[in-house]
Design a protein around this motif. Structure first.
Motif, PDB file in Angstrom:
ATOM      1  N   MET A   1      13.515  -0.368  15.270  1.00  0.00           N
ATOM      2  CA  MET A   1      12.478  -1.605  15.072  1.00  0.00           C
ATOM      3  C   MET A   1      13.285  -2.645  14.158  1.00  0.00           C
ATOM      4  O   MET A   1      13.924  -2.384  13.461  1.00  0.00           O
ATOM      5  CB  MET A   1      11.523  -0.965  14.285  1.00  0.00           C
ATOM      6  N   SER A   2      12.789  -3.855  14.559  1.00  0.00           N
ATOM      7  CA  SER A   2      13.134  -4.880  13.902  1.00  0.00           C
ATOM      8  C   SER A   2      12.400  -5.520  12.986  1.00  0.00           C
ATOM      9  O   SER A   2      12.844  -6.163  12.047  1.00  0.00           O
ATOM     10  CB  SER A   2      13.787  -6.077  14.689  1.00  0.00           C
ATOM     11  N   SER A   3      11.211  -5.501  13.258  1.00  0.00           N
ATOM     12  CA  SER A   3      10.176  -6.228  12.040  1.00  0.00           C
ATOM     13  C   SER A   3       9.320  -5.110  11.717  1.00  0.00           C
ATOM     14  O   SER A   3       8.838  -4.199  12.435  1.00  0.00           O
ATOM     15  CB  SER A   3       9.344  -7.189  12.942  1.00  0.00           C
ATOM     16  N   PRO A   4       8.717  -5.534  10.287  1.00  0.00           N
ATOM     17  CA  PRO A   4       8.091  -4.378   9.596  1.00  0.00           C
ATOM     18  C   PRO A   4       6.828  -4.519  10.454  1.00  0.00           C
ATOM     19  O   PRO A   4       6.064  -5.559  10.744  1.00  0.00           O
ATOM     20  CB  PRO A   4       8.144  -5.001   8.396  1.00  0.00           C
ATOM     21  N   ILE A   5       6.077  -3.292  10.436  1.00  0.00           N
ATOM     22  CA  ILE A   5       4.619  -3.172  10.687  1.00  0.00           C
ATOM     23  C   ILE A   5       3.753  -4.044   9.857  1.00  0.00           C
ATOM     24  O   ILE A   5       4.043  -3.953   8.661  1.00  0.00           O
ATOM     25  CB  ILE A   5       4.280  -1.833  11.049  1.00  0.00           C
ATOM     26  N   ILE A   6       2.713  -4.539  10.341  1.00  0.00           N
ATOM     27  CA  ILE A   6       1.647  -5.235   9.601  1.00  0.00           C
ATOM     28  C   ILE A   6       0.620  -4.064   9.157  1.00  0.00           C
ATOM     29  O   ILE A   6      -0.025  -3.348  10.163  1.00  0.00           O
ATOM     30  CB  ILE A   6       1.222  -6.429   9.779  1.00  0.00           C
ATOM     31  N   PHE A   7       0.375  -3.515   8.010  1.00  0.00           N
ATOM     32  CA  PHE A   7      -0.491  -2.729   7.552  1.00  0.00           C
ATOM     33  C   PHE A   7      -1.690  -3.309   6.802  1.00  0.00           C
ATOM     34  O   PHE A   7      -1.449  -3.909   5.863  1.00  0.00           O
ATOM     35  CB  PHE A   7       0.256  -1.669   6.738  1.00  0.00           C
ATOM     36  N   TYR A   8      -2.664  -3.476   7.137  1.00  0.00           N
ATOM     37  CA  TYR A   8      -3.966  -4.070   6.596  1.00  0.00           C
ATOM     38  C   TYR A   8      -4.961  -3.003   5.707  1.00  0.00           C
ATOM     39  O   TYR A   8      -5.197  -1.778   6.202  1.00  0.00           O
ATOM     40  CB  TYR A   8      -5.012  -4.444   7.749  1.00  0.00           C
ATOM     41  N   ASP A   9      -4.724  -3.211   4.610  1.00  0.00           N
ATOM     42  CA  ASP A   9      -5.297  -2.359   3.529  1.00  0.00           C
ATOM     43  C   ASP A   9      -6.412  -3.040   2.737  1.00  0.00           C
ATOM     44  O   ASP A   9      -6.475  -4.353   2.506  1.00  0.00           O
ATOM     45  CB  ASP A   9      -4.409  -1.751   2.672  1.00  0.00           C
ATOM     46  N   LEU A  10      -7.315  -2.249   2.138  1.00  0.00           N
ATOM     47  CA  LEU A  10      -8.255  -2.916   1.245  1.00  0.00           C
ATOM     48  C   LEU A  10      -7.945  -3.234  -0.211  1.00  0.00           C
ATOM     49  O   LEU A  10      -7.307  -2.090  -0.739  1.00  0.00           O
ATOM     50  CB  LEU A  10      -9.379  -1.898   1.370  1.00  0.00           C
ATOM     51  N   PRO A  11      -8.099  -4.335  -0.870  1.00  0.00           N
ATOM     52  CA  PRO A  11      -7.538  -4.463  -2.211  1.00  0.00           C
ATOM     53  C   PRO A  11      -8.458  -4.322  -3.267  1.00  0.00           C
ATOM     54  O   PRO A  11      -9.702  -3.783  -2.836  1.00  0.00           O
ATOM     55  CB  PRO A  11      -7.079  -6.157  -2.257  1.00  0.00           C
ATOM     56  N   SER A  12      -8.185  -4.259  -4.514  1.00  0.00           N
ATOM     57  CA  SER A  12      -9.078  -3.758  -5.759  1.00  0.00           C
ATOM     58  C   SER A  12      -8.497  -4.693  -6.790  1.00  0.00           C
ATOM     59  O   SER A  12      -7.630  -5.517  -6.572  1.00  0.00           O
ATOM     60  CB  SER A  12      -8.830  -2.473  -5.918  1.00  0.00           C
ATOM     61  N   THR A  13      -9.117  -4.337  -7.907  1.00  0.00           N
ATOM     62  CA  THR A  13      -8.775  -4.856  -9.358  1.00  0.00           C
ATOM     63  C   THR A  13      -7.605  -4.144  -9.801  1.00  0.00           C
ATOM     64  O   THR A  13      -7.091  -4.630 -10.830  1.00  0.00           O
ATOM     65  CB  THR A  13      -9.899  -5.196 -10.242  1.00  0.00           C
ATOM     66  N   LEU A  14      -7.435  -2.934  -9.378  1.00  0.00           N
ATOM     67  CA  LEU A  14      -6.477  -2.063  -9.985  1.00  0.00           C
ATOM     68  C   LEU A  14      -5.004  -2.758  -9.825  1.00  0.00           C
ATOM     69  O   LEU A  14      -4.700  -3.411  -9.059  1.00  0.00           O
ATOM     70  CB  LEU A  14      -6.202  -0.590  -9.336  1.00  0.00           C
ATOM     71  N   ALA A  15      -3.926  -2.432 -10.780  1.00  0.00           N
ATOM     72  CA  ALA A  15      -2.874  -3.010 -10.830  1.00  0.00           C
ATOM     73  C   ALA A  15      -2.069  -2.289  -9.410  1.00  0.00           C
ATOM     74  O   ALA A  15      -1.270  -3.330  -8.905  1.00  0.00           O
ATOM     75  CB  ALA A  15      -1.893  -2.359 -11.989  1.00  0.00           C
ATOM     76  N   LEU A  16      -2.278  -1.121  -9.090  1.00  0.00           N
ATOM     77  CA  LEU A  16      -1.871  -0.753  -7.766  1.00  0.00           C
ATOM     78  C   LEU A  16      -2.418  -1.262  -6.477  1.00  0.00           C
ATOM     79  O   LEU A  16      -1.955  -1.210  -5.530  1.00  0.00           O
ATOM     80  CB  LEU A  16      -2.090   0.792  -7.763  1.00  0.00           C
ATOM     81  N   ASN A  17      -3.501  -1.822  -6.756  1.00  0.00           N
ATOM     82  CA  ASN A  17      -4.111  -2.381  -5.496  1.00  0.00           C
ATOM     83  C   ASN A  17      -4.859  -1.471  -4.739  1.00  0.00           C
ATOM     84  O   ASN A  17      -6.061  -1.507  -4.346  1.00  0.00           O
ATOM     85  CB  ASN A  17      -3.214  -3.439  -4.927  1.00  0.00           C
ATOM     86  N   ALA A  18      -4.174  -0.744  -3.911  1.00  0.00           N
ATOM     87  CA  ALA A  18      -4.464   0.264  -3.113  1.00  0.00           C
ATOM     88  C   ALA A  18      -5.244   1.331  -3.723  1.00  0.00           C
ATOM     89  O   ALA A  18      -5.123   1.938  -4.899  1.00  0.00           O
ATOM     90  CB  ALA A  18      -3.457   1.017  -2.290  1.00  0.00           C
ATOM     91  N   TRP A  19      -6.643   1.835  -2.951  1.00  0.00           N
ATOM     92  CA  TRP A  19      -7.286   2.654  -3.695  1.00  0.00           C
ATOM     93  C   TRP A  19      -8.145   3.358  -2.422  1.00  0.00           C
ATOM     94  O   TRP A  19      -8.611   4.753  -3.012  1.00  0.00           O
ATOM     95  CB  TRP A  19      -8.470   1.932  -4.459  1.00  0.00           C
ATOM     96  N   SER A  20      -8.377   2.962  -1.365  1.00  0.00           N
ATOM     97  CA  SER A  20      -9.304   3.571  -0.380  1.00  0.00           C
ATOM     98  C   SER A  20      -8.719   4.919  -0.084  1.00  0.00           C
ATOM     99  O   SER A  20      -7.590   4.743   0.534  1.00  0.00           O
ATOM    100  CB  SER A  20      -9.762   2.475   0.817  1.00  0.00           C
ATOM    101  N   PRO A  21      -9.277   6.133   0.180  1.00  0.00           N
ATOM    102  CA  PRO A  21      -8.766   7.130   0.704  1.00  0.00           C
ATOM    103  C   PRO A  21      -8.264   7.084   2.134  1.00  0.00           C
ATOM    104  O   PRO A  21      -7.508   7.565   2.654  1.00  0.00           O
ATOM    105  CB  PRO A  21      -9.971   8.074   0.521  1.00  0.00           C
ATOM    106  N   ASN A  22      -9.283   6.305   2.732  1.00  0.00           N
ATOM    107  CA  ASN A  22      -8.945   6.310   4.447  1.00  0.00           C
ATOM    108  C   ASN A  22      -7.858   5.314   4.633  1.00  0.00           C
ATOM    109  O   ASN A  22      -6.844   5.770   5.531  1.00  0.00           O
ATOM    110  CB  ASN A  22     -10.372   5.825   5.253  1.00  0.00           C
TER     111      ASN A  22
END
Lengths: 250, 250
Positions: B1-22
């Protein structure tokens, strides 16, 4: 191996004899593994004395806290090992007879344990019906033992567990709804005949045993089994037919 | 592969940002597979327009029957494929990038689907608490969307989902009891760090995602997570630490 494994199973008045879902799991495991074995039939009231005689461990505790001995049990004269509990029997067979068909592909034991919980949970609503149906096909000494212990657990007569009527119909409808999820899980197997695809494993011992219980205690030609077998595109009826080569009662 | 996959995720106010179990399930799948990817953060009200723009399929239906679009979604510029749903994303990654770590060892898809049902069922009692906790860490536009949709589903205010008190305590106690079974399943993995032993698979994406949701929305230093992490001999806290190499948010 030189001598057949002795497999202790619960008899019945059925032509097939074998009926118990828990012992069917071990029987499927033996058949899938492909080891030589012979069945010795043990009525419920005789299990404890047998277990103590051959040194089988208890698998649980009775209501009064004393040890509970259950089938399936195997006694392997080739190793001198006595093993109780279907999952432990399947593990023993893989460890002791690695040249036979692999029951647990690497790492799958936790997943198969999850499968069993999912399968039993999905059909839990018809367990009262199934317990009654099971009671009616036992020989007298087991029937008496089964009736007393199950009636004590449920606080009513076996005949009242699931009388024909609206509640029983609702219980079967709930099992059909519960099996929607199991049908969805199986749909991810690439269209194979068995749980994990076209490779038979202990996962089929698990699913096969619970379906076999429903089939044989109600009767293959009963309306109950014919209906059940037709659910979800006929998946359950087709599955049991596919598993037939491993359903031999030796 | 040459280009990174684009991964759409839900943001939050957490420092980590990612939170959703799904979406965490898909993130673990990407990290375990070891493919290059980058995250684009999408607030709830913007998911539908994004999905339609990039051609992502709906994953369900709204109450009014119209299509429901959800995250996770990936867009792989190397193949032009757009995939929604965490299980389908994991399947896509195994098919498209077979040289990376195998997410699904042969035949395990049905078993992993059973595992997911077992895990979510075991902790279902704390979902009201978890939904409220999740709502409180969202950015304003997502918070508004989440609140309206969840309050409609439950018929009460988010603040009433799981107020501190006897019911919330009972809900957590029930989850602890439910996880006894999952702990037992995992005990069959030979003492390995991951669900299937010492080999990391998508089963860890599943279990890891649900535990990560509890950890990050309550906070790693919260009494709720510290208590949860200590249950069953500390299994859940230890497990999440073992999974940390695959919890990177890129």
């Amino acid at each position: 191996m030189s001598s057949p494994i002795i497999f202790y199973d619960l008899p019945s008045t059925l032509a097939l004899n074998a009926w118990s879902p828990n012992t069917w799991k071990a029987r499927y495991a033996l058949n899938i593994k492909g080891v030589a074995y012979k069945t010795e039939w043990v009525e419920y009231p005789d299990i404890e004395a047998l277990a103590k005689k051959i040194g089988a461990p208890a698998t649980g505790a009775k209501a009064d806290g004393s040890p509970l001995y259950t089938l399936p049990i195997i006694n392997d004269p080739n190793t001198g090992k006595v093993v109780a509990d279907s999952f432990l029997i399947a593990e023993y067979l893989d460890t002791t007879y690695p040249s036979g068909t692999t029951l647990f592909p690497p790492g799958t034991k936790p997943l198969m344990a999850a499968l069993e919980a999912g399968v039993t949970g999905s059909i839990g609503s018809i367990f009262p019906h199934q317990l009654a149906t099971s009671c009616y096909i036992l020989n007298p000494s087991s029937e008496k033992y089964f009736r007393v212990t199950r009636e004590a657990a449920y606080g009513k007569k076996i005949e009242e567990f699931s009388p024909a009527g609206a509640q029983r119909d609702a219980d079967w409808a709930k099992a059909k709804e519960g099996l929607v999820a199991v049908d969805d899980w199986l749909s991810k197997n690439g269209g194979g005949k068995f749980v994990m695809g076209n490779t038979v494993t202990y996962a089929d011992g698990i699913l096969g045993a619970w379906l076999t219980w429903i089939k044989v205690t109600n009767g293959e030609s009963s309306a109950a089994w014919k209906d059940f077998a037709s659910w979800h595109g006929g998946r359950w009826g087709t599955y049991i037919i596919n598993l037939q080569p491993f359903a031999t009662v030796l």
